[in-house]
Design a protein around this motif. Structure first.
Motif, PDB file in Angstrom:
ATOM      1  N   GLN A 187       0.893  -1.151  -0.227  1.00  0.00           N
ATOM      2  CA  GLN A 187      -0.017  -0.120  -0.150  1.00  0.00           C
ATOM      3  C   GLN A 187       0.856   1.300  -0.115  1.00  0.00           C
ATOM      4  O   GLN A 187       0.621   2.077  -0.638  1.00  0.00           O
ATOM      5  N   ALA A 188       1.828   1.119   0.821  1.00  0.00           N
ATOM      6  CA  ALA A 188       2.464   2.292   1.024  1.00  0.00           C
ATOM      7  C   ALA A 188       3.446   2.591  -0.235  1.00  0.00           C
ATOM      8  O   ALA A 188       3.612   3.820  -0.887  1.00  0.00           O
ATOM      9  N   GLN A 189       4.005   1.523  -1.050  1.00  0.00           N
ATOM     10  CA  GLN A 189       4.811   1.661  -2.378  1.00  0.00           C
ATOM     11  C   GLN A 189       3.849   2.300  -3.451  1.00  0.00           C
ATOM     12  O   GLN A 189       4.177   2.982  -4.393  1.00  0.00           O
ATOM     13  N   CYS A 190       2.697   1.735  -3.484  1.00  0.00           N
ATOM     14  CA  CYS A 190       1.742   2.015  -4.283  1.00  0.00           C
ATOM     15  C   CYS A 190       1.266   3.653  -4.334  1.00  0.00           C
ATOM     16  O   CYS A 190       1.299   4.250  -5.313  1.00  0.00           O
ATOM     17  N   PHE A 191       0.913   3.963  -2.882  1.00  0.00           N
ATOM     18  CA  PHE A 191       0.673   5.555  -2.802  1.00  0.00           C
ATOM     19  C   PHE A 191       1.820   6.261  -3.039  1.00  0.00           C
ATOM     20  O   PHE A 191       1.651   7.309  -3.697  1.00  0.00           O
TER      21      PHE A 191
END
Length: 178
Positions: free
Chosen positions: A26-30
């Motif tokens: 999630q963090a990487q995608c954001f």
């Protein structure tokens, strides 16, 4: 904005929805979907505004941040009258320089540069326009023909000749029935 700052913004959003753990994916995608020109302060301001307007559980997405920042920047763009006044104050009167100044100013502001920095950058770039010829008053002339009327083979073909060859090439193509 770096990855850790983007993660802080994502955590700020997550606080409004129960503060569940955030996965690495999630963090990487954001982070990857966040516009590169968005600053940490702009993103946090967008989050504050969003949740002030949507207090009943709607989730803010990275797209909402990008959109809010673009809107905010667009609202801060100078009017045409202001741009004209800036050009007059800085004695920019050559059409190519005017075009380059306006283009550079608006581009810098759209990327979030501070107004005074954007004006300074636009002034620098307007002195080196992308279009036009020499600034010393010299003008370009058409290529001279050699004796006998034949142009120098190293000179580019006249525009009319190039356009005619393109048009001729298009009309010679077979048409497909669809």
């Amino acid at each position: 904005m770096n990855f850790n700052e983007a993660l802080q913004v994502l955590r700020r959003i997550n606080v409004h929805h129960g503060n569940a753990p955030i996965s690495d994916a999630q963090a990487q995608c954001f982070y990857e979907e966040l516009a590169r020109s968005v600053s940490f302060d702009e993103a946090n301001a967008a989050v504050r505004e969003f949740y002030a307007l949507h207090p009943h559980g709607e989730w803010m997405t990275v797209g909402d941040i990008n959109l809010a920042v673009r809107r905010k920047r667009r609202q801060s763009m100078p009017s045409e009258a202001t741009i004209t006044r800036l050009m007059e104050e800085n004695q920019i009167s050559d059409p190519d320089e005017m075009w380059q100044f306006r283009r550079s100013l608006l581009k810098s502001l759209s990327y979030g540069r501070a107004p005074d920095q954007a004006v300074q950058r636009a002034l620098e770039l307007s002195r080196h326009p992308m279009l036009g010829g020499p600034r010393d008053g010299a003008t370009k002339s058409l290529p001279q023909t050699r004796p006998g009327g034949n142009p120098n083979p190293r000179d580019p073909a006249p525009v009319a000749t190039v356009v005619q060859s393109i048009i001729g090439g298009l009309s010679a193509r077979p048409h497909r029935a669809e």
